[in-house]
Design an enzyme around this catalytic site. Structure first.
Site, PDB file in Angstrom:
ATOM      1  N   VAL A  64       0.832  -1.207   0.000  1.00 33.86           N
ATOM      2  CA  VAL A  64       0.000   0.000   0.000  1.00 33.86           C
ATOM      3  C   VAL A  64       0.863   1.252   0.000  1.00 33.86           C
ATOM      4  CG1 VAL A  64      -1.700   1.322   1.312  1.00 33.86           C
ATOM      5  CG2 VAL A  64      -1.909  -1.169   1.144  1.00 33.86           C
TER       6      VAL A  64
ATOM      7  N   ASP B 271      10.202   2.988   6.489  1.00 34.05           N
ATOM      8  CA  ASP B 271       9.923   1.579   6.756  1.00 34.05           C
ATOM      9  C   ASP B 271      10.961   1.082   7.757  1.00 34.05           C
ATOM     10  OD1 ASP B 271       8.153  -0.709   5.035  1.00 34.05           O
ATOM     11  OD2 ASP B 271       9.758  -1.477   6.298  1.00 34.05           O
TER      12      ASP B 271
ATOM     13  N   ARG C  17      14.329  -3.508   3.174  1.00 36.70           N
ATOM     14  CA  ARG C  17      13.365  -2.909   2.266  1.00 36.70           C
ATOM     15  C   ARG C  17      13.866  -1.555   1.775  1.00 36.70           C
ATOM     16  NH1 ARG C  17       9.577  -3.391  -1.615  1.00 36.70           N
ATOM     17  NH2 ARG C  17       7.673  -2.194  -1.240  1.00 36.70           N
TER      18      ARG C  17
ATOM     19  N   THR D  19      -6.970  -0.652   7.201  1.00 33.68           N
ATOM     20  CA  THR D  19      -8.354  -1.085   7.401  1.00 33.68           C
ATOM     21  C   THR D  19      -8.621  -1.357   8.879  1.00 33.68           C
ATOM     22  OG1 THR D  19      -8.364  -2.094   5.218  1.00 33.68           O
ATOM     23  CG2 THR D  19     -10.098  -2.782   6.744  1.00 33.68           C
TER      24      THR D  19
ATOM     25  N   CYS E  49      -6.839  -8.686   3.001  1.00 37.63           N
ATOM     26  CA  CYS E  49      -8.108  -7.957   3.076  1.00 37.63           C
ATOM     27  C   CYS E  49      -9.301  -8.862   3.315  1.00 37.63           C
ATOM     28  CB  CYS E  49      -8.326  -7.140   1.789  1.00 37.63           C
ATOM     29  SG  CYS E  49      -7.255  -5.698   1.662  1.00 37.63           S
TER      30      CYS E  49
ATOM     31  N   ARG F 219       0.805 -12.920   2.468  1.00 36.91           N
ATOM     32  CA  ARG F 219       0.063 -12.539   3.670  1.00 36.91           C
ATOM     33  C   ARG F 219      -1.246 -13.305   3.788  1.00 36.91           C
ATOM     34  NH1 ARG F 219      -0.262  -6.216   2.934  1.00 36.91           N
ATOM     35  NH2 ARG F 219      -0.555  -6.943   0.795  1.00 36.91           N
TER      36      ARG F 219
END
Length: 425
Positions: free
Chosen positions: A17, A35, A40, A121, A261, A332
């Site tokens: 995201v 991050d 990363r 979320t 999600c 994930r």
């Protein structure tokens, strides 16, 4: 007060995201991407994205974007956008630890007039109930007097090269009418598809969490129909194709429901529902069905093996695919692990092959070490669990060659024709 002319943006979390969003903002505003994973940061500085969401050219185009693993380098920012994951724990309860950690970091950086925008979320009310108190505590500032908040839920679809961050309409909201206008105008600068300004943060939170809850319930219905049609001796896909000849029939398919999600978000909503004394029936029923599909696949395969007098104990099982969806490396909350664990409970020997996954990540997350090259003629059963294009390209003959002459081939994803496999959902 921050405005578009002086906006300096900090993105907290550079995953599926955060990175695409940071790249888009980095084309228009001074932007710092944070991050905590130093590896990363190093890969992004080298111009590569292991999630495959952003190309090297797109990274180069973000001329005002800077990457760091040091929170203090966001001190000059006045707009903070939090894009960390919101998973569930082993008991399927909301795990707010990433969000709490990010809020703590941002709270220590907040200055008078700053805005903190959340994209993660959550259930309706969580931003103001969970996150804002942390921002107040860490900053010593007063909410809606000294600093403000916004909520603009992410709508990233990993692996989708057609629906990108800029081409998906964005819901926006703010903690005051003025901040709602600012947040909306900010996103309008980077979202070509436009925005939808909600009346409150709670409404925006609710809109996001029901997007995936709706899909989850619809897939649960199709999964339950697949269970029924198996008992009736009817091919599920054939039924769905026939029903789909009507213009308004929704084209859902049965399968494993995982990912960051659909397999997670409903638990945030049901957690809040139960907290206020309402027991959601349809949502939880759908979750139970979908969470049980991995075990059901194994049950079907074991039955087919028994019919061929193949003992499941010590049998060699090959699972093709480990990611939660096709053609992306995202592991994930993949429910393919349910198939692997169920076969391990039978004391079967399970190999997993997936050309998309990082072996070290699979080992760390699920204690699964994918094989690099499945052994031809070695397997008693083969399960096509993910519809990667490589498996489609292999075709029935090459896939069959991996199994023993009497092996079982089960297709979870309708990759092959019904006549070419021994079973499918």
């Amino acid at each position: 007060m921050v405005n578009l002319a002086n906006a300096h943006i900090g993105i907290v979390g550079l995953g599926y995201v955060g990175l695409p969003l940071a790249v888009e903002f980095g084309k228009h505003f001074p932007t710092v991407g944070l991050d905590i994973n130093e590896n990363r940061i190093q890969e992004l500085l080298a111009g590569t994205d292991s999630t495959l969401e952003v190309t090297a050219e797109e990274l180069r185009q973000a001329g005002q974007l800077h990457y760091t693993s040091r929170p203090d380098e966001l001190a000059t920012c006045n707009v903070y956008i939090i894009t960390v994951p919101t998973p569930v724990d082993d008991y399927r309860r909301p795990d707010f630890r990433p969000l709490i950690g990010a809020s703590t970091t941002v709270g220590r950086l907040l200055k008078t007039g700053d805005v903190a925008i959340y994209e993660s979320t959550v259930y309706p009310g969580a931003t103001e109930e969970v996150c804002v108190p942390i921002l107040e505590r860490e900053s010593g500032l007063k909410f809606n007097r000294d600093f403000f908040a916004g909520y603009s839920p992410e709508r990233i679809n990993p692996g989708d090269k057609e629906h990108r961050v800029t081409t998906i309409r964005k819901v926006t909201s703010g903690s005051t009418p003025e901040i709602a206008d600012f947040v909306d105008q900010l996103y309008q600068r980077v979202i070509a598809a436009g925005t939808h300004k909600a009346s409150s943060i709670k409404v925006a939170e609710a809109a996001k969490v029901i997007e995936n809850t709706q899909r989850d319930v619809n897939i649960a219905l199709i999964n339950e129909l697949a269970l029924l049609f198996d008992r009736l001796g009817i091919d599920t896909e054939e039924v769905l194709l026939a029903a789909g000849s009507k213009w308004n029939f929704l084209p859902f398919r049965p399968g494993l429901v995982g990912g960051h999600c659909i397999g997670v978000d409903p638990y945030y909503l049901t957690h809040k529902a139960q907290e206020i004394g309402y027991h959601p029936e349809m949502i939880l029923a759908g979750r139970r069905i979908n969470d049980g599909m991995g075990a059901y696949v194994v049950q079907r395969v074991v039955k087919l093996m028994n019919q061929r007098r193949i003992a499941v104990m010590d049998a060699n099982i090959l699972v093709l695919g480990l990611t939660f969806k096709e053609n992306c490396p995202d592991l994930r909350n993949t429910r393919v692990v349910d198939i692997v664990r169920e076969f391990r409970d039978y004391n079967a020997c399970v190999d997993v092959y997936d050309p998309w996954v990082d072996s070290a990540e699979a080992k760390h997350e699920y204690d699964i070490e994918p094989v690099q090259d499945p052994l031809p003629g070695h397997y008693d059963a083969i399960i096509l669990a993910v519809a990667h294009r490589q498996f489609r390209e292999m075709g029935i003959e090459r896939i069959r060659q991996l199994g023993k002459p009497n092996s079982v081939l089960f297709d979870v994803k309708y990759i092959l024709p019904a006549t070419a496999v021994d079973g499918r959902l």
